[in-house]
Design a protein around this motif. Sequence first.
Motif, PDB file in Angstrom:
ATOM      1  N   TRP A   5       0.792  -1.137  -0.034  1.00 28.77           N
ATOM      2  CA  TRP A   5       0.082  -0.196   0.101  1.00 28.77           C
ATOM      3  C   TRP A   5       0.790   1.242  -0.092  1.00 28.77           C
ATOM      4  N   LEU A   6       2.059   1.250   0.428  1.00 28.26           N
ATOM      5  CA  LEU A   6       3.078   2.184   0.666  1.00 28.26           C
ATOM      6  C   LEU A   6       3.290   2.662  -0.748  1.00 28.26           C
ATOM      7  N   ASN A   7       3.366   1.706  -1.638  1.00 26.81           N
ATOM      8  CA  ASN A   7       3.976   2.207  -3.381  1.00 26.81           C
ATOM      9  C   ASN A   7       2.820   2.629  -3.837  1.00 26.81           C
ATOM     10  N   TRP A   8       1.434   2.281  -3.628  1.00 31.96           N
ATOM     11  CA  TRP A   8       0.327   2.906  -4.118  1.00 31.96           C
ATOM     12  C   TRP A   8       0.160   4.170  -3.620  1.00 31.96           C
ATOM     13  N   CYS A   9       0.418   4.492  -2.471  1.00 37.16           N
ATOM     14  CA  CYS A   9       0.367   6.064  -1.766  1.00 37.16           C
ATOM     15  C   CYS A   9       1.355   6.926  -2.610  1.00 37.16           C
ATOM     16  N   LEU A  10       2.420   6.348  -2.791  1.00 33.33           N
ATOM     17  CA  LEU A  10       3.346   7.383  -3.709  1.00 33.33           C
ATOM     18  C   LEU A  10       2.904   7.539  -5.088  1.00 33.33           C
ATOM     19  N   THR A  11       2.469   6.433  -5.510  1.00 29.09           N
ATOM     20  CA  THR A  11       1.820   6.728  -7.097  1.00 29.09           C
ATOM     21  C   THR A  11       0.765   7.725  -6.920  1.00 29.09           C
TER      22      THR A  11
END
Length: 463
Positions: free
Chosen positions: A429-435
């Motif tokens: 979920w951290l990766n998608w928050c960044l995107t």
Amino acid sequence: MGAATSTDGEREPLLQPALSERLARPVHSRVYSRRWLVLALFSFLGFMQGMVWNTWGPIQNSAKSAYGFTNMDVAWLVLWGPIGYIPWLFFMWMMDKKGLRVTMLLSAFFMVLGTGLRSLPLADVVVKKWLIHAGQLLNGLAGPTVMSAPPLLSTTWFAPDQRATATAVACLLNYLGSACSFLIGPLIVPAPNGTTLLNGFVDKHVDHIRDRIQIVLYAEFGFVSLLFAAVVAYFPSRPPLPPSIAAASQRLSYRSSICRLLSNFRFLMIALAYSVPLGMCAGWSGVLDMILTPFHVSQVDAGWIGFWSIVGGCVGGIAMARFADSIRGVLKLILLLMFAGATLASAWFSLTCLSNVTHLPLTTATLFTSCILVGIFLNSSVPIFFELFVETVYPVPEGITCGVVTFLSNLFMGLLLFFLTFYHTDLSWLNWCLTGSCIFGLLLILLFRESYDRLYLDVFISI
């Protein structure tokens, strides 16, 4: 040597507010060669603040073995950075009323005290952990100064055709310090071997890890102490003569500045475009080792990924700043290009981490490339954003302007890391928050209407 504290008399405007009087009385300006020494001291202090903040993320596996840290402990060690930003209004007031010298001395003192507490050689692991947490918090208290003051320093000491470059160097060396933590920590501190051999061997290995961590803590304390001594010896608040008309012009008061910023819709729009993606990126990079561990990426490889992603952003940021100094009035265009690239790179990384679903190749090369591109595009935008903030809300003082936006950035980073303390099992979920944050910032930049009030004063009024 000019290192005296800025007084109220020194802060009186050197220009009268009326345009006719400005034209009738040209300001005597001068650029001093000592500006490079001032920039170097400020930048290296920011470098060490970033390095100390990011000490534990790159060696989180070793810290778990040596001190019994958990994923939550590592998240809190990173979280102390944004928490230390809570009294930012006090530091902005200090910067505005007392000048850069007093504010720098206070911030450097907090860093010396924090790194000193962390490096105390104690056998009690529990007490050691508490001192490490306290040291990280004290280092975080220096964040409002090293992250907010670069535009103020560049305006105070540098000519208009060098301002963006000076801002880039002053703010990006803080990022470079955190990048060097990705390199130095894993190279000095060995990772735990993960074996279950005889207890005597395991204890000896843990003691060796603690000794190596202690070497890192001693070294950081030593370098911070040297910089503190250098700031005490020489760091003036301002030069005897201003380098430009903008540096000498009258600014709004502290209270009026805060009200002006909070009521300016255009500023709030571009502030969110900066603070959300950069705050998410800072929190994401701080726990990059935790994100990459499930993909069997070693602690050293994760350190190299984080190192090159930030170094690439620093090099790109300085190059973009030099371009902005050469061709003025294109800050929005540069930001659009940077954020378009960041959106694509972060989406590539997020989809690669879901290779079971997307069937994209999950290799060290793809992880290296996508992470480095994210760092290049996002970190390169920082000095461009800072210059655009100051141009948008001029004559609000530079330190107050950037203090507000860096507070917002740390707020969003803190929120991300706060949720990480609860949801630290699956970190996709951290990766998608960044995107998502990159897409959000790109849309706000597209809708933003740029203006260059400070540049107009320097270029047209001075002719």
